[in-house]
Design a protein around this motif. Structure first.
Motif, PDB file in Angstrom:
ATOM      1  N   GLU A 378       0.807  -1.209   0.000  1.00 55.48           N
ATOM      2  CA  GLU A 378       0.000   0.000   0.000  1.00 55.48           C
ATOM      3  C   GLU A 378       0.841   1.260   0.000  1.00 55.48           C
ATOM      4  O   GLU A 378       0.477   2.251  -0.614  1.00 55.48           O
ATOM      5  N   ARG A 379       1.965   1.230   0.701  1.00 61.58           N
ATOM      6  CA  ARG A 379       2.810   2.419   0.766  1.00 61.58           C
ATOM      7  C   ARG A 379       4.250   2.024   1.064  1.00 61.58           C
ATOM      8  O   ARG A 379       4.506   1.017   1.703  1.00 61.58           O
ATOM      9  N   VAL A 380       5.159   2.843   0.582  1.00 63.22           N
ATOM     10  CA  VAL A 380       6.584   2.563   0.720  1.00 63.22           C
ATOM     11  C   VAL A 380       7.287   3.845   1.130  1.00 63.22           C
ATOM     12  O   VAL A 380       6.980   4.922   0.619  1.00 63.22           O
ATOM     13  N   ALA A 381       8.212   3.733   2.041  1.00 62.81           N
ATOM     14  CA  ALA A 381       9.024   4.884   2.427  1.00 62.81           C
ATOM     15  C   ALA A 381      10.482   4.461   2.484  1.00 62.81           C
ATOM     16  O   ALA A 381      10.814   3.410   3.021  1.00 62.81           O
ATOM     17  N   PHE A 382      11.342   5.291   1.914  1.00 61.98           N
ATOM     18  CA  PHE A 382      12.786   5.053   1.929  1.00 61.98           C
ATOM     19  C   PHE A 382      13.372   5.894   3.067  1.00 61.98           C
ATOM     20  O   PHE A 382      13.294   7.118   3.047  1.00 61.98           O
ATOM     21  N   CYS A 383      13.905   5.217   4.092  1.00 51.71           N
ATOM     22  CA  CYS A 383      14.419   5.903   5.264  1.00 51.71           C
ATOM     23  C   CYS A 383      15.942   5.869   5.272  1.00 51.71           C
ATOM     24  O   CYS A 383      16.551   4.877   4.861  1.00 51.71           O
ATOM     25  N   GLN A 391      20.130   8.638  13.870  1.00 57.93           N
ATOM     26  CA  GLN A 391      18.751   8.899  13.491  1.00 57.93           C
ATOM     27  C   GLN A 391      18.355   8.051  12.285  1.00 57.93           C
ATOM     28  O   GLN A 391      19.204   7.688  11.468  1.00 57.93           O
ATOM     29  N   LEU A 392      17.067   7.772  12.217  1.00 53.89           N
ATOM     30  CA  LEU A 392      16.487   7.052  11.083  1.00 53.89           C
ATOM     31  C   LEU A 392      15.299   7.873  10.593  1.00 53.89           C
ATOM     32  O   LEU A 392      14.312   8.038  11.327  1.00 53.89           O
ATOM     33  N   VAL A 393      15.402   8.410   9.367  1.00 51.58           N
ATOM     34  CA  VAL A 393      14.452   9.423   8.903  1.00 51.58           C
ATOM     35  C   VAL A 393      13.862   8.994   7.559  1.00 51.58           C
ATOM     36  O   VAL A 393      14.593   8.602   6.646  1.00 51.58           O
ATOM     37  N   ALA A 394      12.533   9.091   7.426  1.00 53.76           N
ATOM     38  CA  ALA A 394      11.844   8.801   6.160  1.00 53.76           C
ATOM     39  C   ALA A 394      12.100   9.938   5.186  1.00 53.76           C
ATOM     40  O   ALA A 394      11.899  11.117   5.515  1.00 53.76           O
ATOM     41  N   LYS A 395      12.533   9.612   3.957  1.00 60.85           N
ATOM     42  CA  LYS A 395      12.868  10.644   2.968  1.00 60.85           C
ATOM     43  C   LYS A 395      12.092  10.485   1.666  1.00 60.85           C
ATOM     44  O   LYS A 395      11.565  11.445   1.143  1.00 60.85           O
ATOM     45  N   LEU A 396      12.062   9.289   1.111  1.00 61.76           N
ATOM     46  CA  LEU A 396      11.385   9.051  -0.164  1.00 61.76           C
ATOM     47  C   LEU A 396      10.177   8.150   0.085  1.00 61.76           C
ATOM     48  O   LEU A 396      10.329   7.044   0.577  1.00 61.76           O
ATOM     49  N   ASP A 471      23.673   3.601   3.718  1.00 66.45           N
ATOM     50  CA  ASP A 471      23.062   2.986   4.895  1.00 66.45           C
ATOM     51  C   ASP A 471      21.631   3.492   4.961  1.00 66.45           C
ATOM     52  O   ASP A 471      21.418   4.679   5.163  1.00 66.45           O
ATOM     53  N   TYR A 472      20.667   2.598   4.723  1.00 67.16           N
ATOM     54  CA  TYR A 472      19.290   3.069   4.717  1.00 67.16           C
ATOM     55  C   TYR A 472      18.351   1.924   5.103  1.00 67.16           C
ATOM     56  O   TYR A 472      18.756   0.773   5.180  1.00 67.16           O
ATOM     57  N   PRO A 524      23.313  14.817  -0.470  1.00 67.39           N
ATOM     58  CA  PRO A 524      23.516  15.169   0.936  1.00 67.39           C
ATOM     59  C   PRO A 524      22.970  14.123   1.907  1.00 67.39           C
ATOM     60  O   PRO A 524      23.462  14.003   3.020  1.00 67.39           O
ATOM     61  N   LEU A 525      21.961  13.365   1.486  1.00 66.68           N
ATOM     62  CA  LEU A 525      21.377  12.376   2.389  1.00 66.68           C
ATOM     63  C   LEU A 525      21.954  10.984   2.183  1.00 66.68           C
ATOM     64  O   LEU A 525      21.546  10.043   2.844  1.00 66.68           O
ATOM     65  N   ILE A 526      22.861  10.817   1.226  1.00 64.29           N
ATOM     66  CA  ILE A 526      23.417   9.497   0.917  1.00 64.29           C
ATOM     67  C   ILE A 526      24.932   9.584   0.959  1.00 64.29           C
ATOM     68  O   ILE A 526      25.527  10.384   0.251  1.00 64.29           O
ATOM     69  N   HIS A 527      25.529   8.767   1.785  1.00 65.96           N
ATOM     70  CA  HIS A 527      26.969   8.869   2.005  1.00 65.96           C
ATOM     71  C   HIS A 527      27.675   7.663   1.405  1.00 65.96           C
ATOM     72  O   HIS A 527      27.523   6.543   1.886  1.00 65.96           O
TER      73      HIS A 527
END
Length: 543
Positions: A378-383, A391-396, A471-472, A524-527
């Motif tokens: 139903e829904r997907v989030a890339f954190c 921290q673990l943060v939803a981005k996409l 790392d995600y 910036p969000l991907i290292h």
């Protein structure tokens, strides 16, 4: 009888009382045994474990206690003796499964289970101390006949033909053909297998041996009396004078201090219970249906008619349910094939993007879109794991009802309510929650997560790589009406691992300088220089 024993010697040890089952029996009989010791003994037999858990989760045994997923919990909820008896029943049916058509073995196995269940219920009414032992006695009462039908099917069929002619009694046919009775053979076998004297002495017809206790006498009469009743209901023992069934019913009424109507209701209960578990036992409804014909006894004919009608109705329900399950399975296979095609399409698209050195964010968005489109999600989030993993943060995000995900997945490692998610990522373990509404999971999952996200089924599956791209974690929700299905998660995980191979391929190309890294790759969000990365698939459905 020597022919029977020689045939059994050629067959070898019967698996029904293998070392594992004997160990289960000994452990459950010990006074100081705990649930885990019995569970470990049961789990040595994978097939037995699977069948036992299915039975434990049936309506008869599990009444509102939540899904039983561990044998140790089944032992605690159902009881040592009942678990032991279920093990014995399942192994008896498994060991003597009908290998030849028309051998009559399945009919005998059905009669054995019915005899055991009815004898236990009647023993409870009669005041017998150990009713679970009565169950074992009832289950094994026809062991000798089962062994003959299994080991010498041609001989047994010939004996049945003689019985139909009614020239000789059934006992005379046994003695003439085998040189002894079925009960004698069964008694010899269970004595050699180490059963107690009380169980061995119960396998006899007629009057009990002198010197036995009142409890043993009553136990033997109830077990043999139930056997005779079932012989007459299924018309294996013909009504020569028309009143044999009535006389047997009267005798059982005196033994159990129950009216005849109550005895027949107990018989109905045993039939209903076996119908409920027919699939788990591996038996068919056909063997449960008594013949409906004029036996010369009105009460017996009425009982046979009622039982036959009930079992036929249950058989029809079973067929309809199986047809629905087959149709659902075909639909699932069709859907899986469609998902596989979509996954290939998205993998090719991602491959083209990476070959063309597209921005990393575009590749990730395609990945998230692919997971949502090519599975029942139903829904997907890339954190992302940011701030040095604190921290673990939803981005996409992709799909429906994304606000609860965006709000909840702003997790801090220092927050005790978030430790579960960081622990799973750090350890690289898989967490499958079949039903988050189960009391056990309610106590283990964070309250804030349950209240905000409202999950039902969920899967958290991390995957660690030895290369160092990102790392995600990934957040996924199943469609509201979709149940947790292995096929769905297998499809999803297969796709995710394929995606992981693409990341590894790009990373290797970067490291050997076949592709010159561009600044836009370092979002910036991907290292690219992050610690060894962890993919986490979280799938579930919403209430």
């Amino acid at each position: 009888m020597n022919t029977i024993y020689a045939r059994l010697d050629r067959l070898g040890d019967l698996p029904v009382f293998s070392a594992t089952v004997n160990h289960i029996r000994q452990i459950s009989s010990a006074g100081d045994t705990d649930a885990m010791a019995l569970a470990i003994a049961v789990m040595k037999d994978a097939n037995l474990t699977t069948k036992l858990l299915r039975l434990a989760n049936s309506n008869h045994y599990n009444r509102g206690s939540g899904k039983i997923t561990a044998i140790s919990r089944a032992v605690v909820l159902i009881g040592f003796e009942r678990i032991r008896n279920l093990c014995m029943t399942l192994k008896l049916i498994e060991s003597f499964g009908e290998k030849e058509p028309n051998s009559g073995v399945e009919d005998l196995l059905v009669a054995a289970v019915l005899n055991a269940s009815t004898a236990r219920d009647l023993a409870l009414s009669a005041g017998i101390d150990d009713v679970e032992e009565t169950y074992i006695c009832g289950l094994l009462f026809s062991l000798g006949e089962i062994v003959v039908a299994f080991a010498l099917p041609d001989v047994y069929r010939s004996m049945l033909e003689q019985r139909k002619q009614r020239h000789l009694s059934w006992i005379n046919i046994q003695q003439q053909t085998l040189g002894g009775e079925f009960v004698t053979l069964g008694r010899d076998l269970i004595q050699s297998w180490g059963f107690s004297k009380r169980v061995v002495s119960s396998l006899r017809t007629g009057e009990p041996q002198p010197g036995v206790s009142e409890q043993e006498r009553l136990n033997q009469q109830i077990v043999s009396g139930c056997h005779q009743l079932f012989e007459q209901v299924y018309q294996r023992s013909p009504q020569l004078e028309g009143n044999e069934y009535t006389e047997q019913l009267k005798l059982m009424s005196e033994l159990t201090r129950q009216p005849a109507e109550k005895l027949e209701e107990t018989f109905h209960h045993s039939v209903r219970q076996l119908c409920d578990h027919i699939d788990q036992y591996g038996l068919s409804h056909r063997a449960l249906i008594p013949p409906v014909s004029a036996s010369g006894n009105e009460s017996l004919d009425e009982l046979s008619r009622k039982v036959s009608f009930y079992v036929h109705a249950r058989q029809e329900q079973h067929r309809n349910r199986k047809s629905q399950e087959d149709a659902y399975s075909a639909e699932q296979q069709k859907r899986l094939a469609e998902y596989n095609q979509l996954q290939l399409k998205y993998l090719e698209k991602m491959n083209e993007l990476m070959t063309g050195q597209a921005p990393t964010t575009q590749v990730l968005l395609t990945c998230v879109e692919g997971i949502q489109a090519s599975s029942s999600l139903e829904r997907v989030a890339f954190c992302l794991s940011v701030n040095a993993g604190k921290q673990l943060v939803a981005k996409l995000l992709e799909g429906e009802q994304l606000d609860p995900l965006m709000s909840y997945f702003q997790l801090n490692r220092a927050d005790k309510n978030s430790r579960l998610f960081f622990h799973i990522m750090d350890r690289g373990v898989v967490l499958l929650v079949p039903d988050a509404r189960d009391p056990g999971w309610q106590n283990r999952l964070p309250d804030s997560y349950l209240q905000s996200v409202m999950p039902v089924d969920s899967l958290l599956c991390p995957w660690q790589s030895q290369v160092k791209p990102w790392d995600y974690s990934m957040r996924i929700k199943l469609k509201r009406q979709a149940r947790l299905k292995i096929v769905t998660f297998g499809c999803l995980i297969s796709f995710w691992y394929s995606v992981g191979l693409h990341w590894k391929w790009v990373s290797i190309l970067v490291r050997i300088r076949l592709i010159k890294p561009r600044r836009r790759l370092c979002h910036p969000l991907i290292h690219l220089c992050a610690p060894p990365w962890c993919n986490v698939i979280y799938a579930g459905s919403i209430r």
